[in-house]
Design a protein around this motif. Structure first.
Motif, PDB file in Angstrom:
ATOM      1  N   ASN A  10       0.823  -1.209   0.000  1.00  0.00           N
ATOM      2  CA  ASN A  10       0.000   0.000   0.000  1.00  0.00           C
ATOM      3  C   ASN A  10       0.866   1.272   0.000  1.00  0.00           C
ATOM      4  OD1 ASN A  10      -2.474   1.271  -0.185  1.00  0.00           O
ATOM      5  ND2 ASN A  10      -2.654   1.496   2.043  1.00  0.00           N
ATOM      6  N   LEU A  11       1.900   1.260  -0.824  1.00  0.00           N
ATOM      7  CA  LEU A  11       2.787   2.416  -0.982  1.00  0.00           C
ATOM      8  C   LEU A  11       2.407   3.145  -2.258  1.00  0.00           C
ATOM      9  CD1 LEU A  11       6.224   0.816  -0.043  1.00  0.00           C
ATOM     10  CD2 LEU A  11       4.871   2.419   1.331  1.00  0.00           C
ATOM     11  N   LYS A  12       1.286   3.853  -2.172  1.00  0.00           N
ATOM     12  CA  LYS A  12       0.766   4.541  -3.344  1.00  0.00           C
ATOM     13  C   LYS A  12       1.268   5.977  -3.380  1.00  0.00           C
ATOM     14  CE  LYS A  12      -3.345   1.752  -3.756  1.00  0.00           C
ATOM     15  NZ  LYS A  12      -3.631   0.892  -2.688  1.00  0.00           N
ATOM     16  N   THR A  13       1.385   6.493  -4.580  1.00  0.00           N
ATOM     17  CA  THR A  13       1.717   7.897  -4.747  1.00  0.00           C
ATOM     18  C   THR A  13       0.494   8.605  -5.289  1.00  0.00           C
ATOM     19  OG1 THR A  13       2.551   7.454  -6.972  1.00  0.00           O
ATOM     20  CG2 THR A  13       4.168   7.455  -5.200  1.00  0.00           C
ATOM     21  N   GLY A  14       0.448   9.908  -5.105  1.00  0.00           N
ATOM     22  CA  GLY A  14      -0.678  10.665  -5.633  1.00  0.00           C
ATOM     23  C   GLY A  14      -0.906  11.950  -4.878  1.00  0.00           C
ATOM     24  N   SER A  15      -1.858  12.718  -5.360  1.00  0.00           N
ATOM     25  CA  SER A  15      -2.123  14.049  -4.812  1.00  0.00           C
ATOM     26  C   SER A  15      -2.733  14.017  -3.420  1.00  0.00           C
ATOM     27  CB  SER A  15      -3.024  14.831  -5.761  1.00  0.00           C
ATOM     28  OG  SER A  15      -4.253  14.152  -5.926  1.00  0.00           O
ATOM     29  N   ASP A  16      -3.263  12.866  -2.999  1.00  0.00           N
ATOM     30  CA  ASP A  16      -3.879  12.805  -1.673  1.00  0.00           C
ATOM     31  C   ASP A  16      -2.851  12.557  -0.569  1.00  0.00           C
ATOM     32  OD1 ASP A  16      -3.455  10.270  -2.743  1.00  0.00           O
ATOM     33  OD2 ASP A  16      -5.066   9.367  -1.566  1.00  0.00           O
ATOM     34  N   MET A  17      -1.588  12.440  -0.929  1.00  0.00           N
ATOM     35  CA  MET A  17      -0.529  12.214   0.056  1.00  0.00           C
ATOM     36  C   MET A  17       0.137  13.538   0.416  1.00  0.00           C
ATOM     37  SD  MET A  17       1.470   8.834  -1.157  1.00  0.00           S
ATOM     38  CE  MET A  17       2.279   8.745   0.427  1.00  0.00           C
ATOM     39  N   HIS A  18       0.762  13.557   1.570  1.00  0.00           N
ATOM     40  CA  HIS A  18       1.575  14.692   1.981  1.00  0.00           C
ATOM     41  C   HIS A  18       2.687  14.869   0.937  1.00  0.00           C
ATOM     42  CE1 HIS A  18       3.164  17.573   4.759  1.00  0.00           C
ATOM     43  NE2 HIS A  18       4.287  16.895   4.958  1.00  0.00           N
ATOM     44  N   ARG A  19       2.866  16.066   0.412  1.00  0.00           N
ATOM     45  CA  ARG A  19       3.751  16.289  -0.729  1.00  0.00           C
ATOM     46  C   ARG A  19       5.164  15.729  -0.548  1.00  0.00           C
ATOM     47  NH1 ARG A  19       6.269  21.436  -1.897  1.00  0.00           N
ATOM     48  NH2 ARG A  19       7.681  20.946  -3.577  1.00  0.00           N
ATOM     49  N   PRO A  20       5.862  15.972   0.566  1.00  0.00           N
ATOM     50  CA  PRO A  20       7.220  15.430   0.707  1.00  0.00           C
ATOM     51  C   PRO A  20       7.260  13.891   0.693  1.00  0.00           C
ATOM     52  CG  PRO A  20       6.890  17.203   2.279  1.00  0.00           C
ATOM     53  CD  PRO A  20       5.551  16.906   1.662  1.00  0.00           C
ATOM     54  N   VAL A  21       6.251  13.254   1.272  1.00  0.00           N
ATOM     55  CA  VAL A  21       6.196  11.788   1.262  1.00  0.00           C
ATOM     56  C   VAL A  21       5.963  11.305  -0.169  1.00  0.00           C
ATOM     57  CG1 VAL A  21       4.942   9.756   2.101  1.00  0.00           C
ATOM     58  CG2 VAL A  21       5.412  11.661   3.657  1.00  0.00           C
ATOM     59  N   ASN A  22       5.059  11.964  -0.871  1.00  0.00           N
ATOM     60  CA  ASN A  22       4.780  11.610  -2.258  1.00  0.00           C
ATOM     61  C   ASN A  22       6.044  11.749  -3.110  1.00  0.00           C
ATOM     62  OD1 ASN A  22       2.828  10.919  -4.397  1.00  0.00           O
ATOM     63  ND2 ASN A  22       3.338  12.967  -5.136  1.00  0.00           N
ATOM     64  N   GLU A  23       6.781  12.842  -2.915  1.00  0.00           N
ATOM     65  CA  GLU A  23       8.017  13.055  -3.681  1.00  0.00           C
ATOM     66  C   GLU A  23       9.052  11.980  -3.365  1.00  0.00           C
ATOM     67  OE1 GLU A  23       9.371  17.053  -3.050  1.00  0.00           O
ATOM     68  OE2 GLU A  23       7.657  17.905  -4.096  1.00  0.00           O
ATOM     69  N   THR A  24       9.146  11.591  -2.113  1.00  0.00           N
ATOM     70  CA  THR A  24      10.114  10.570  -1.722  1.00  0.00           C
ATOM     71  C   THR A  24       9.761   9.223  -2.335  1.00  0.00           C
ATOM     72  OG1 THR A  24      10.559  11.757   0.339  1.00  0.00           O
ATOM     73  CG2 THR A  24      11.246   9.451   0.235  1.00  0.00           C
ATOM     74  N   LEU A  25       8.491   8.826  -2.260  1.00  0.00           N
ATOM     75  CA  LEU A  25       8.072   7.563  -2.877  1.00  0.00           C
ATOM     76  C   LEU A  25       8.221   7.603  -4.398  1.00  0.00           C
ATOM     77  CD1 LEU A  25       4.939   6.585  -0.756  1.00  0.00           C
ATOM     78  CD2 LEU A  25       7.176   5.475  -0.801  1.00  0.00           C
ATOM     79  N   SER A  26       7.928   8.739  -5.000  1.00  0.00           N
ATOM     80  CA  SER A  26       8.123   8.885  -6.445  1.00  0.00           C
ATOM     81  C   SER A  26       9.611   8.766  -6.784  1.00  0.00           C
ATOM     82  CB  SER A  26       7.580  10.225  -6.930  1.00  0.00           C
ATOM     83  OG  SER A  26       6.182  10.281  -6.749  1.00  0.00           O
ATOM     84  N   GLY A  27      10.454   9.301  -5.927  1.00  0.00           N
ATOM     85  CA  GLY A  27      11.899   9.182  -6.111  1.00  0.00           C
ATOM     86  C   GLY A  27      12.360   7.739  -6.018  1.00  0.00           C
ATOM     87  N   LEU A  28      11.772   6.987  -5.106  1.00  0.00           N
ATOM     88  CA  LEU A  28      12.101   5.561  -4.974  1.00  0.00           C
ATOM     89  C   LEU A  28      11.777   4.824  -6.269  1.00  0.00           C
ATOM     90  CD1 LEU A  28      12.787   3.069  -3.020  1.00  0.00           C
ATOM     91  CD2 LEU A  28      10.305   2.889  -2.818  1.00  0.00           C
ATOM     92  N   ILE A  29      10.639   5.144  -6.844  1.00  0.00           N
ATOM     93  CA  ILE A  29      10.235   4.517  -8.103  1.00  0.00           C
ATOM     94  C   ILE A  29      11.228   4.889  -9.208  1.00  0.00           C
ATOM     95  CG2 ILE A  29       8.431   4.446  -9.881  1.00  0.00           C
ATOM     96  CD1 ILE A  29       6.453   5.083  -7.495  1.00  0.00           C
ATOM     97  N   SER A  30      11.571   6.160  -9.302  1.00  0.00           N
ATOM     98  CA  SER A  30      12.535   6.608 -10.309  1.00  0.00           C
ATOM     99  C   SER A  30      13.889   5.952 -10.106  1.00  0.00           C
ATOM    100  CB  SER A  30      12.700   8.129 -10.260  1.00  0.00           C
ATOM    101  OG  SER A  30      11.517   8.776 -10.630  1.00  0.00           O
ATOM    102  N   LEU A  31      14.289   5.831  -8.869  1.00  0.00           N
ATOM    103  CA  LEU A  31      15.562   5.197  -8.540  1.00  0.00           C
ATOM    104  C   LEU A  31      15.606   3.753  -9.034  1.00  0.00           C
ATOM    105  CD1 LEU A  31      17.185   5.576  -5.129  1.00  0.00           C
ATOM    106  CD2 LEU A  31      16.714   3.297  -5.932  1.00  0.00           C
ATOM    107  N   VAL A  32      14.563   2.995  -8.768  1.00  0.00           N
ATOM    108  CA  VAL A  32      14.525   1.598  -9.201  1.00  0.00           C
ATOM    109  C   VAL A  32      14.422   1.512 -10.721  1.00  0.00           C
ATOM    110  CG1 VAL A  32      13.229  -0.571  -9.077  1.00  0.00           C
ATOM    111  CG2 VAL A  32      13.680   0.739  -6.997  1.00  0.00           C
ATOM    112  N   ASN A  33      13.692   2.417 -11.347  1.00  0.00           N
ATOM    113  CA  ASN A  33      13.630   2.433 -12.806  1.00  0.00           C
ATOM    114  C   ASN A  33      15.011   2.691 -13.403  1.00  0.00           C
ATOM    115  OD1 ASN A  33      10.875   1.987 -12.658  1.00  0.00           O
ATOM    116  ND2 ASN A  33      10.319   4.101 -13.102  1.00  0.00           N
TER     117      ASN A  33
END
Length: 152
Positions: free
Chosen positions: A77-100
Motif C-alpha cells: 500500500n505504498l501509493k503515490t498521488g495528490s492525496d498524500m503529503h507532498r514530501p512523502v509523495n516526492e520521496t516515494l516517487s523518487g524511490l520509483i525513479s531510482l529503481v527504474n
C-alpha cells in the motif's frame, strides 16, 4: 531463484539480511563496478520477490524490475498521488525513479548478460550511487513489510 546465496539469505526477509547483501554488493565496487550494479539489482529483485511470497502473492513479470516494484508497492500500500503529503509523495516517487534507473543501467551496464555489445560501466562513483540507492530501496521495502506484517 532459490539457489544463490542471496536467495537463501533473503528466503525470509530480515533487515540484517538486506544489510549483509547490501555490503556484499558494495564490496564488489573496487574490483568490478558492473558486478556491483548487478548485485544491487539482485538485492532489490530478491527483496521484492521475497516480500511478495511472504504476503502470499506470486511474483509476476520475471526479469521486469519495474513491474515487480509496482506489485510490491500495491501489496505494501505504498501509493503515490495528490492525496498524500507532498514530501512523502516526492520521496516515494523518487524511490520509483531510482529503481527504474537501476533497472535500465543494470540492463545496459550490469554483468548479468555478459556485456555482449553492451556498455561496460567502470566508473566506481556512478556504480556506488546505484548500489547504495539499491540498498536503500531494498532496506526501506523490507522495513515497511516487516512493520506491517507484525502490526496486523
Amino acid at each position: 531463484d532459490g539457489t544463490t546465496p542471496m536467495a537463501v539469505q533473503l528466503s525470509q526477509i530480515s533487515l540484517s539480511g538486506v544489510r549483509e547483501q547490501w555490503w556484499v554488493a558494495s564490496s564488489r565496487l573496487p574490483q568490478s563496478p558492473s558486478s556491483a550494479i548487478t548485485a544491487g539489482r539482485t538485492l532489490v529483485e530478491s527483496t521484492c520477490k521475497t516480500i511478495l511470497e511472504e504476503c502470499g502473492e506470486t511474483p509476476g513479470a520475471p526479469g521486469d524490475l519495474q513491474k515487480l516494484l509496482k506489485q510490491v508497492r500495491e501489496v505494501l500500500n505504498l501509493k503515490t498521488g495528490s492525496d498524500m503529503h507532498r514530501p512523502v509523495n516526492e520521496t516515494l516517487s523518487g524511490l520509483i525513479s531510482l529503481v527504474n534507473g537501476l533497472s535500465a543501467i543494470s540492463n545496459d551496464a550490469g554483468d548479468r548478460h555478459g556485456n555482449v555489445g553492451g556498455l561496460r560501466l567502470e566508473d566506481i562513483t556512478v556504480a556506488s550511487l546505484i548500489v547504495h540507492a539499491a540498498g536503500t530501496a531494498a532496506f526501506f521495502l523490507a522495513q515497511v513489510h516487516l512493520e506491517r506484517r507484525y502490526i496486523k
